[in-house]
Structure formats: C-alpha cells, structure tokens
Design a protein around this motif. Sequence first.
Motif, PDB file in Angstrom:
ATOM      1  N   LEU A   1       0.820  -1.203   0.000  1.00 28.35           N
ATOM      2  CA  LEU A   1       0.000   0.000   0.000  1.00 28.35           C
ATOM      3  C   LEU A   1       0.861   1.265   0.000  1.00 28.35           C
ATOM      4  O   LEU A   1       1.566   1.529   0.958  1.00 28.35           O
ATOM      5  CB  LEU A   1      -0.901   0.014   1.241  1.00 28.35           C
ATOM      6  N   PRO A   2       0.816   2.040  -1.078  1.00 31.62           N
ATOM      7  CA  PRO A   2       1.512   3.334  -1.072  1.00 31.62           C
ATOM      8  C   PRO A   2       0.857   4.239  -0.019  1.00 31.62           C
ATOM      9  O   PRO A   2      -0.317   4.046   0.309  1.00 31.62           O
ATOM     10  CB  PRO A   2       1.274   3.892  -2.480  1.00 31.62           C
TER      11      PRO A   2
ATOM     12  N   LEU B   1      -2.962   3.989   1.637  1.00 34.50           N
ATOM     13  CA  LEU B   1      -3.097   3.580   3.037  1.00 34.50           C
ATOM     14  C   LEU B   1      -3.989   4.576   3.773  1.00 34.50           C
ATOM     15  O   LEU B   1      -4.856   4.192   4.560  1.00 34.50           O
ATOM     16  CB  LEU B   1      -1.714   3.522   3.701  1.00 34.50           C
TER      17      LEU B   1
ATOM     18  N   LEU C   1      -7.568   3.966   2.880  1.00 34.53           N
ATOM     19  CA  LEU C   1      -8.103   2.734   3.453  1.00 34.53           C
ATOM     20  C   LEU C   1      -8.282   2.784   4.964  1.00 34.53           C
ATOM     21  O   LEU C   1      -9.105   2.067   5.519  1.00 34.53           O
ATOM     22  CB  LEU C   1      -7.192   1.553   3.099  1.00 34.53           C
ATOM     23  N   THR C   2      -7.472   3.611   5.633  1.00 36.21           N
ATOM     24  CA  THR C   2      -7.577   3.658   7.077  1.00 36.21           C
ATOM     25  C   THR C   2      -8.445   4.823   7.540  1.00 36.21           C
ATOM     26  O   THR C   2      -8.583   5.057   8.728  1.00 36.21           O
ATOM     27  CB  THR C   2      -6.178   3.762   7.727  1.00 36.21           C
TER      28      THR C   2
ATOM     29  N   ALA D   1     -13.878   4.401   4.905  1.00 35.08           N
ATOM     30  CA  ALA D   1     -13.043   3.911   3.802  1.00 35.08           C
ATOM     31  C   ALA D   1     -13.912   3.438   2.631  1.00 35.08           C
ATOM     32  O   ALA D   1     -14.887   2.715   2.828  1.00 35.08           O
ATOM     33  CB  ALA D   1     -12.159   2.775   4.297  1.00 35.08           C
ATOM     34  N   PRO D   2     -13.572   3.874   1.419  1.00 31.81           N
ATOM     35  CA  PRO D   2     -14.377   3.484   0.261  1.00 31.81           C
ATOM     36  C   PRO D   2     -14.056   2.064  -0.213  1.00 31.81           C
ATOM     37  O   PRO D   2     -13.037   1.492   0.164  1.00 31.81           O
ATOM     38  CB  PRO D   2     -13.945   4.496  -0.799  1.00 31.81           C
ATOM     39  N   THR D   3     -14.946   1.541  -1.032  1.00 28.68           N
ATOM     40  CA  THR D   3     -14.724   0.249  -1.655  1.00 28.68           C
ATOM     41  C   THR D   3     -13.843   0.470  -2.877  1.00 28.68           C
ATOM     42  O   THR D   3     -14.027   1.439  -3.599  1.00 28.68           O
ATOM     43  CB  THR D   3     -16.075  -0.340  -2.091  1.00 28.68           C
ATOM     44  N   LEU D   4     -12.885  -0.404  -3.082  1.00 28.98           N
ATOM     45  CA  LEU D   4     -12.003  -0.261  -4.241  1.00 28.98           C
ATOM     46  C   LEU D   4     -12.461  -1.209  -5.341  1.00 28.98           C
ATOM     47  O   LEU D   4     -13.229  -2.132  -5.110  1.00 28.98           O
ATOM     48  CB  LEU D   4     -10.560  -0.585  -3.854  1.00 28.98           C
ATOM     49  N   LYS D   5     -11.959  -0.931  -6.532  1.00 30.38           N
ATOM     50  CA  LYS D   5     -12.361  -1.754  -7.669  1.00 30.38           C
ATOM     51  C   LYS D   5     -11.122  -2.221  -8.423  1.00 30.38           C
ATOM     52  O   LYS D   5     -10.199  -1.450  -8.652  1.00 30.38           O
ATOM     53  CB  LYS D   5     -13.238  -0.906  -8.586  1.00 30.38           C
ATOM     54  N   LEU D   6     -11.111  -3.493  -8.776  1.00 30.54           N
ATOM     55  CA  LEU D   6     -10.026  -4.016  -9.608  1.00 30.54           C
ATOM     56  C   LEU D   6     -10.576  -4.195 -11.008  1.00 30.54           C
ATOM     57  O   LEU D   6     -11.601  -4.841 -11.205  1.00 30.54           O
ATOM     58  CB  LEU D   6      -9.563  -5.375  -9.072  1.00 30.54           C
TER      59      LEU D   6
ATOM     60  N   LEU E   1      -6.015  -1.000 -10.056  1.00 28.12           N
ATOM     61  CA  LEU E   1      -6.786  -0.867  -8.834  1.00 28.12           C
ATOM     62  C   LEU E   1      -7.287   0.566  -8.772  1.00 28.12           C
ATOM     63  O   LEU E   1      -6.500   1.501  -8.891  1.00 28.12           O
ATOM     64  CB  LEU E   1      -5.911  -1.190  -7.616  1.00 28.12           C
TER      65      LEU E   1
END
Lengths: 353, 141
Positions: free
Chosen positions: A27-28, A32, A35-36, A40-45, A62
């Motif tokens: 995690l850059p 980070l 996400l913390t 925190a939002p939902t991510l998409k791949l 991502l």
Amino acid sequence: MSTQDESGPEIRILPEEHQQHFRLLELPPDLLKVLTSVDAPTLKLKSQEGLSGNVLESQTVLCTPDKTYALRQVSTSNSVYIVRPGTAPSSSVNQPTLDAIAQPQSTLELQPAKGASAASYIKAALPTYTSTGHTGSTTKVSKQQLFADISLSDGECEQAWTDLACFEPEGESYAIVPSDSVKLQVWEAMLTTATAMGVDMTHSLHDSSQLKITTSESEWPEELSKAVLRSMTAVPTSPPNEIQLDGDKSAQMLGRALLKDLTGSGRQPVSAMSFETKWADLLPERWRGKADIKLLEGSYKEQHGGETLTFIESEVSKEVAAASSAAAPAEAKSTLGAKRKWHEKFRASKKTA
Amino acid sequence: MPSAILHPPCANRLSGDTANTLLPQTLRTPSGLAILEIQGTINTPSNAASGQQQAHPIGKIVLPPNDPAKPVDKRVYMYVGKHQRLTGELKKLTNPIAIIQRRKDGVGGAEESDELEIAEIVHYKILFAHRPEPVGGGGDE
C-alpha cells in the motif's frame, strides 16, 4: 538459551490443502490513508484482457473513487507465510502456537497508472454527435458500460465525461460525445437566448434560468445543452440546483473548440486577429477579455511569425503517451542493471572457488 | 472489462482470541494476522506420505518480550529441530501490506463470494534473512 527456547510458542505449518488463499498488496502512503480513513471506500479491480485472451498482470488496475494504480506482481525467492496465533491441545493446558495458515507466492505492487487518458478513450469509443445526427460506426454503449470498460477510476472517467460534454439522450441508454462545432452552436444558441431573456451567464444559474436557456426554442436536445453548460463549470459545483460557469474554463473550452472547428483536420490556418475576435464574440460581455491565446497554450501552433494559428491536439495526451513509453524501457533497464549487479556480486567468489 | 470489488478492512475484525497477546505489540493486529518471511524454504513432509491432517510443527519461535520499557529489542529466534537456530528481526515494512482474501458469504461464512476484502493491514513483518546456525543440543546448554 534452553530456557528461552522453551518459553516460545510452537510454530506450525498447516498442510497445503488446509491453507487459506491470501494475496499480499503493498500500500503506497496515499492509498493507506484512504483505506484507514473512517469511512473507507470500496475499491475496484479492473482487468483488461490481453490480445491472446490471457489476463496480463500489468493490465490490471486498482481504482479508488478518484485514483488509478497499475498492478505489478513481484515474486521473492524467500518463503513468505501468513501466520496467526493459535492453540495446540497439549496434555494439560492449551499450548500457544503460531500457525502458518497461508503461503502467498507473490506480492502485488502498485504504481500510479500512466496510461491513456479517459478523454481519449471516450472519444474513440463513443459515436460523435454532429449537427446532422450522430455518426460513427462504433457500437452504442451506455455511460455505465463505458466507465466499466475504461481502466481508470470512476472519478477520472466522470471528469472526462463532464469535460467532453458527453450525454445520454433522453430515454435512451447509450452515450454520445458532441463534436466541437455542435458544442459551439449549442453554446451560441444558449447565449443568444440568455441575452434575450436577460439572464447573465456569468452569474450562478439557478435551475429555472437553466431551464429557460436549455429548452427555449432550441433545436438541440436539452441533455446536450445541459452537458455543454456542465463542461464549462469549475468543479465542484456548490448547490445541486445551481451551476456557476467558470470564466477561464469556459473561455478555454470555447476557444479550443472554435480553433479546432476552424483549422482542425488539415484545414487552412486562421488569422490570429480574426480568431481572437470570433472567440471574444462567443463569450458573455463581461468575459470578452478572457479571449487570450495564452489560455490555449499547447493546443495551437503559430505560423508566419504568429500571424496565423492552427489547432493541434493537446500536448498533454502526447506527453502521457511519451512518458509511459519512456518509462517502460527505463524500468526494464534498471531491473536488468540490478540483476547484473547480483551476478557481479557472486562472480568474485566464483573465481576464487 | 472484468472487474472485482475490493472491500476495505472491516472495522470490527477482532479475532476474539486472547492468544493474540502472544505477539509483541508492534506485530499485533486486530485480526491476529502477521507476516513471517524466511530466506529459503521449509520442507514439510507431504501429507500423502504421512497421512497427516494436522498442522505440522517445525520448531519454536522466540519473540521479543512485551516490554514497553525495551522497545528497541527486535530480535527474533526460531529453533528448528534440536540443532538449528535462525536469527531474525521485526522489520518495519517500507510500505504497509494489505492481506487480501475472498469475502466470506452465507451462514457462518461458509461460501466464498466473488468479492475481495482486505483482511488486515500489516506494518511489520518477522524476517529471517540469514541462514540457520548450528546450536548445541538442548541437553548441552
């Protein structure tokens, strides 16, 4: 040492078929932070399928709501385990253990994505709306489908969508991008209506005045007029039922569209003087002064000592393309260099042996 | 374009396992998950041969004590068998690592869904970067 030896928990490895499957993702710092955060939002791949039909790791991205990272799979020769404290039933008491429950084979690394812009993808994918209807042999896609096909975050797609004044015709579920000449005509029609009705386009426009401008006697679909207005606003727009056109952004959008319309696709260069007059005529009275060629930096080429102008595609997209193609060999070189050093490191010991 | 959802870490991912206190403060995570890296491979007997279904014990690990007064102590030892000792350390990761798994669906998390989630974010790992050194048998020391 023997006392310490006995004090530690037992370390155990689960048999392979009982191991769980985990992936590791580096995690850059900015990710980070996202996400913390509390909400925190939902991510998409998103993964683009390669030509051979294989999904290549480098083509997976991502996406956070507004940022895109390229994924790269990195392997290590070390054994990496994911461990979890556990307990082992012992003769009298439960013995604490540390259990290796998974052995991920690689780590995913993230780099800021440096691919094509969302705007260039949208222009290529959508049919163009011209004054004679929509053209282009491209298949019709909805806005939702379009965004799903772009390997960039929804935020970046939405920005390009707004900037290009894309829209879905009323009751339809396919997206179109208006041509520059259409945008100009739509804007001129709106400006004329606004002047006639005493609406000042440089002020914030309430829903009711927007409605007057976008529907009144207009030959253009209302969605198109609204999309053009939206493309001229600064982000973010404050109240939902009001929009405020941004002077610089409006002037830039109109200037670029006008120059492209006049000189684009191999047409004759236009005289700088007459271009600036035409451009200023397109702007509301209060913004006439904003028609300055410096605003179009990178979008035009001067000829005959600055007397005539020609439109050129924005340098930004070219730069991005150049940067991404330049970055790849540089990276390959550096990994090659590292490998070479690795060999050099061992060559000395090899010779003496 | 195929896509998958990746959920952020669950706020209440507490393992509810008191054994979590086993790990030193720096390694401790809400879910109890941690990363252990070893230079080399650990060969465990294959289950087909041994018929073993249980976790395979490979040795003992000695982690730094949970002593806030001595936060500098990062050394970790792992004893494999009677005669080998690995010396390692608690290493702070340059970039923290997210441990990702498939999201559990259904009653009691029985089914796996297509969606992914971050099970944990770890900031430290236990790293054994050196070859094992021989140590005397337990009886000698």
